[in-house]
Scaffold this motif. Structure first.
Motif, mmCIF file in Angstrom:
data_model
loop_
_atom_site.group_PDB
_atom_site.id
_atom_site.type_symbol
_atom_site.label_atom_id
_atom_site.label_comp_id
_atom_site.label_asym_id
_atom_site.label_seq_id
_atom_site.Cartn_x
_atom_site.Cartn_y
_atom_site.Cartn_z
ATOM 1 N N HIS A 239 -7.541 -5.243 3.567
ATOM 2 C CA HIS A 239 -7.226 -3.920 3.850
ATOM 3 C C HIS A 239 -8.118 -3.021 4.350
ATOM 4 O O HIS A 239 -9.495 -2.644 3.935
ATOM 5 N N HIS B 90 1.202 -1.034 0.275
ATOM 6 C CA HIS B 90 -0.262 0.253 -0.528
ATOM 7 C C HIS B 90 0.825 1.292 0.126
ATOM 8 O O HIS B 90 1.868 1.405 0.826
ATOM 9 N N ARG C 292 -7.196 -4.413 -4.231
ATOM 10 C CA ARG C 292 -5.539 -3.537 -4.961
ATOM 11 C C ARG C 292 -6.514 -2.546 -6.005
ATOM 12 O O ARG C 292 -6.954 -3.195 -6.559
#
Length: 213
Positions: A197, A172, A204
């Motif tokens: 996340h 990240h 992503r």
């Protein structure tokens, strides 16, 4: 596999001549960058583009900027109009432009002003095969690639498809910048790690900035 790259601007890996991975470079702006994506997607939504052969790209994507990359039975190209909406792509947000220019300058490419940003969304284990970014008219400008959310394995090859790629774990807020003499290096994404996340869930996002015209 490369060791983990801590989300820290002090982490830097030289990938080759004119190419660098800036670990955590976008960390301060990452949450705000992600916050821009829903409004952009509301104008030109994520889609799985068609390939020349009639297949479907596994990565969901859309563009923002003066021009955008598209793929269909006619081939790969840039065009100013979104083929789904028949309207111009949304403008690149100022925050995106500032981040891209800053990363390019850090990598040795001052004055970078992209006219295209491809926003990619990767689900778990989505892959992007080795390829060259060759549809742009201006190959003298660098490419800036920003990773947001789940970690992924980035493949960095050579100037021939047969060159064995190196594998780098991108986290990240990591940013990869490459230009001459590495502008036409083959690259790709081998996989996206499973997990969640806090800002993107299982996904992503990748922002790829180019000077296409």
């Amino acid at each position: 596999m490369q060791p983990d790259l801590f989300a820290d601007t002090r982490s830097r890996i030289d990938l080759g001549p004119g190419a660098v991975l800036l670990g955590g470079f976008a960390l301060a702006e990452a949450e705000a960058l992600i916050g821009e994506i829903p409004a952009l997607a509301a104008v030109s939504g994520f889609r799985h583009m068609e390939t020349r052969s009639g297949g479907r790209l596994s990565v969901a994507m859309f563009n923002c900027g003066e021009t955008g990359w598209v793929s269909d039975r006619r081939g790969y190209r840039y065009q100013a109009i979104d083929p789904r909406t028949d309207r111009p792509w949304p403008a690149i947000p100022p925050r995106f432009l500032a981040l891209a220019a800053g990363a390019a300058a850090q990598a040795g490419y001052p004055g970078f002003v992209p006219d295209a940003c491809l926003v990619n969304r990767y689900d778990a284990e989505t892959k992007l095969s080795l390829h060259q970014d060759m549809d742009e008219r201006d190959h003298s400008a660098p490419i800036v690639s920003v990773s947001l959310g789940q970690a992924a394995t980035f493949l960095w090859g050579g100037l021939s498809r047969s060159d064995r790629p190196r594998r780098h774990r991108v986290l990240h807020a990591d940013v990869v910048v490459w230009g001459e003499p590495s502008r036409m290096v083959f690259h790709g994404v081998d996989s996206v790690e499973r997990g969640t996340h806090p800002l993107t869930g299982p996904c992503r996002y990748n922002l790829t900035f180019r000077k296409a015209r």
